[in-house]
Scaffold this motif. Structure first.
Motif, PDB file in Angstrom:
ATOM      1  N   LYS A  79     -18.907  86.016  59.127  1.00 26.56           N
ATOM      2  CA  LYS A  79     -20.218  86.236  58.517  1.00 26.56           C
ATOM      3  C   LYS A  79     -20.105  86.743  57.084  1.00 26.56           C
ATOM      4  N   SER A  80     -19.106  87.566  56.805  1.00 29.10           N
ATOM      5  CA  SER A  80     -19.063  88.296  55.545  1.00 29.10           C
ATOM      6  C   SER A  80     -18.210  87.683  54.444  1.00 29.10           C
ATOM      7  N   PHE A  81     -17.308  86.751  54.791  1.00 31.10           N
ATOM      8  CA  PHE A  81     -16.360  86.238  53.807  1.00 31.10           C
ATOM      9  C   PHE A  81     -16.086  84.747  53.994  1.00 31.10           C
ATOM     10  N   LYS A  82     -15.623  84.130  52.923  1.00 26.87           N
ATOM     11  CA  LYS A  82     -14.912  82.860  52.992  1.00 26.87           C
ATOM     12  C   LYS A  82     -13.447  83.254  52.838  1.00 26.87           C
ATOM     13  N   VAL A  83     -12.602  82.774  53.728  1.00 26.24           N
ATOM     14  CA  VAL A  83     -11.199  83.209  53.762  1.00 26.24           C
ATOM     15  C   VAL A  83     -10.279  82.114  53.247  1.00 26.24           C
ATOM     16  N   VAL A  84      -9.313  82.530  52.438  1.00 28.99           N
ATOM     17  CA  VAL A  84      -8.245  81.633  52.005  1.00 28.99           C
ATOM     18  C   VAL A  84      -6.930  82.396  52.194  1.00 28.99           C
ATOM     19  N   LYS A  85      -5.968  81.722  52.824  1.00 27.88           N
ATOM     20  CA  LYS A  85      -4.663  82.345  53.075  1.00 27.88           C
ATOM     21  C   LYS A  85      -3.658  81.820  52.057  1.00 27.88           C
ATOM     22  N   VAL A  86      -2.890  82.749  51.491  1.00 31.00           N
ATOM     23  CA  VAL A  86      -1.905  82.411  50.467  1.00 31.00           C
ATOM     24  C   VAL A  86      -0.526  82.819  50.972  1.00 31.00           C
ATOM     25  N   ASP A  87       0.348  81.832  51.089  1.00 30.40           N
ATOM     26  CA  ASP A  87       1.714  82.071  51.563  1.00 30.40           C
ATOM     27  C   ASP A  87       2.561  82.685  50.452  1.00 30.40           C
ATOM     28  N   VAL A  88       3.268  83.770  50.799  1.00 33.72           N
ATOM     29  CA  VAL A  88       4.164  84.404  49.816  1.00 33.72           C
ATOM     30  C   VAL A  88       5.634  84.175  50.150  1.00 33.72           C
ATOM     31  N   GLY A  89       5.880  83.399  51.210  1.00 30.94           N
ATOM     32  CA  GLY A  89       7.264  83.109  51.589  1.00 30.94           C
ATOM     33  C   GLY A  89       8.046  84.389  51.818  1.00 30.94           C
ATOM     34  N   ARG A  90       9.188  84.493  51.194  1.00 30.60           N
ATOM     35  CA  ARG A  90      10.012  85.715  51.261  1.00 30.60           C
ATOM     36  C   ARG A  90       9.831  86.492  49.958  1.00 30.60           C
ATOM     37  N   PHE A  91       8.569  86.607  49.541  1.00 30.10           N
ATOM     38  CA  PHE A  91       8.177  87.299  48.314  1.00 30.10           C
ATOM     39  C   PHE A  91       8.648  86.562  47.061  1.00 30.10           C
ATOM     40  N   GLU A  92       8.732  85.216  47.178  1.00 26.65           N
ATOM     41  CA  GLU A  92       9.087  84.416  46.011  1.00 26.65           C
ATOM     42  C   GLU A  92       8.010  83.379  45.694  1.00 26.65           C
ATOM     43  N   ARG A  93       6.970  83.288  46.510  1.00 22.79           N
ATOM     44  CA  ARG A  93       5.896  82.312  46.282  1.00 22.79           C
ATOM     45  C   ARG A  93       4.599  83.030  45.928  1.00 22.79           C
ATOM     46  N   ASN A  94       3.892  82.475  45.001  1.00 17.27           N
ATOM     47  CA  ASN A  94       2.537  82.931  44.653  1.00 17.27           C
ATOM     48  C   ASN A  94       2.453  84.417  44.280  1.00 17.27           C
ATOM     49  N   VAL A  95       3.569  84.959  43.843  1.00 20.53           N
ATOM     50  CA  VAL A  95       3.612  86.366  43.427  1.00 20.53           C
ATOM     51  C   VAL A  95       2.713  86.570  42.209  1.00 20.53           C
ATOM     52  N   ASP A  96       2.664  85.579  41.326  1.00 19.25           N
ATOM     53  CA  ASP A  96       1.828  85.679  40.131  1.00 19.25           C
ATOM     54  C   ASP A  96       0.351  85.805  40.489  1.00 19.25           C
ATOM     55  N   ILE A  97      -0.059  85.136  41.547  1.00 13.47           N
ATOM     56  CA  ILE A  97      -1.460  85.212  41.979  1.00 13.47           C
ATOM     57  C   ILE A  97      -1.751  86.607  42.526  1.00 13.47           C
ATOM     58  N   ALA A  98      -0.851  87.115  43.355  1.00 13.12           N
ATOM     59  CA  ALA A  98      -1.027  88.469  43.892  1.00 13.12           C
ATOM     60  C   ALA A  98      -1.115  89.483  42.749  1.00 13.12           C
ATOM     61  N   GLU A  99      -0.229  89.361  41.783  1.00  7.09           N
ATOM     62  CA  GLU A  99      -0.230  90.289  40.644  1.00  7.09           C
ATOM     63  C   GLU A  99      -1.521  90.180  39.844  1.00  7.09           C
ATOM     64  N   ALA A 100      -2.032  88.980  39.681  1.00  4.99           N
ATOM     65  CA  ALA A 100      -3.277  88.784  38.939  1.00  4.99           C
ATOM     66  C   ALA A 100      -4.446  89.495  39.609  1.00  4.99           C
ATOM     67  N   TYR A 101      -4.373  89.645  40.922  1.00  7.17           N
ATOM     68  CA  TYR A 101      -5.429  90.330  41.673  1.00  7.17           C
ATOM     69  C   TYR A 101      -5.051  91.773  42.027  1.00  7.17           C
ATOM     70  N   ARG A 102      -4.052  92.314  41.340  1.00  2.00           N
ATOM     71  CA  ARG A 102      -3.603  93.703  41.524  1.00  2.00           C
ATOM     72  C   ARG A 102      -3.152  94.002  42.956  1.00  2.00           C
ATOM     73  N   VAL A 103      -2.522  93.034  43.594  1.00  3.32           N
ATOM     74  CA  VAL A 103      -1.992  93.214  44.946  1.00  3.32           C
ATOM     75  C   VAL A 103      -0.469  93.337  44.838  1.00  3.32           C
ATOM     76  N   PRO A 104       0.071  94.545  45.008  1.00  2.00           N
ATOM     77  CA  PRO A 104       1.522  94.723  44.935  1.00  2.00           C
ATOM     78  C   PRO A 104       2.186  94.336  46.257  1.00  2.00           C
ATOM     79  N   LEU A 105       2.739  93.148  46.317  1.00  2.14           N
ATOM     80  CA  LEU A 105       3.325  92.641  47.554  1.00  2.14           C
ATOM     81  C   LEU A 105       4.462  93.522  48.070  1.00  2.14           C
ATOM     82  N   LYS A 106       5.133  94.226  47.196  1.00  5.30           N
ATOM     83  CA  LYS A 106       6.247  95.090  47.608  1.00  5.30           C
ATOM     84  C   LYS A 106       5.777  96.241  48.498  1.00  5.30           C
ATOM     85  N   LYS A 107       4.478  96.521  48.487  1.00  5.35           N
ATOM     86  CA  LYS A 107       3.930  97.569  49.358  1.00  5.35           C
ATOM     87  C   LYS A 107       3.714  97.048  50.772  1.00  5.35           C
TER      88      LYS A 107
END
Length: 155
Positions: A79-107
């Motif tokens: 009801k509240s969201f449209k969901v999109v899943k982003v694969d980060v692999g072994r922290f080598e994929r789409n890291v730039d996207i996570a960083e752009a949205y202030r999501v520190p994957l290392k946490k």
């Protein structure tokens, strides 16, 4: 024809013998294009976008995905969201996207960003808030997203 039949049988047996659960993150999808398409859907539906960063090997990611589909959180998320899943692999994929949205994957993963339908960042898990989704349990996941959805709706 025999070659095609043999190939199909081989592919089926390889898939079956691979065991393991089916993937929840499409490792081949272009994440930026998927986010853009989901933003367009969100604009029409007038709801925020929930970008979920994770990986198929991650047990907490699987638990969160299951909660989105079958748990108490399922109706809330639908009801509240449209969901999109982003694969980060072994922290080598789409890291730039996570960083752009202030999501520190290392946490830790899973991690999320909530975007307005126009793409503005409304919220990000900056401290690994969902990295222990299995310990949070279904109620903890629901409580987290109930809080996030009310905050996102207010902006």
């Amino acid at each position: 024809m025999r070659f095609l039949t043999a190939s199909l049988l081989l592919a089926t047996s390889v898939a079956a013998s691979a065991g393991g659960p089916p993937p929840i993150y499409d490792e081949g999808v272009g994440a930026k294009a998927a986010i853009k398409a989901t933003l367009a859907e969100a604009e029409k539906a007038k709801v925020p976008v929930l970008v979920v960063f994770g990986a198929n090997w991650c047990g907490d990611c699987r638990m969160l995905d299951n909660s989105f589909k079958h748990g108490a959180s399922a109706p809330l998320i639908a009801k509240s969201f449209k969901v999109v899943k982003v694969d980060v692999g072994r922290f080598e994929r789409n890291v730039d996207i996570a960083e752009a949205y202030r999501v520190p994957l290392k946490k830790g993963i899973p991690a999320v960003a909530v975007l307005s339908p126009q793409g503005k960042l409304l919220y990000a898990t900056e401290g690994g808030e969902l990295a222990d989704a299995r310990k949070m349990g279904d109620q903890g996941v629901y409580d987290f997203f109930a809080r996030i959805s009310s905050t996102s709706a207010a902006k």
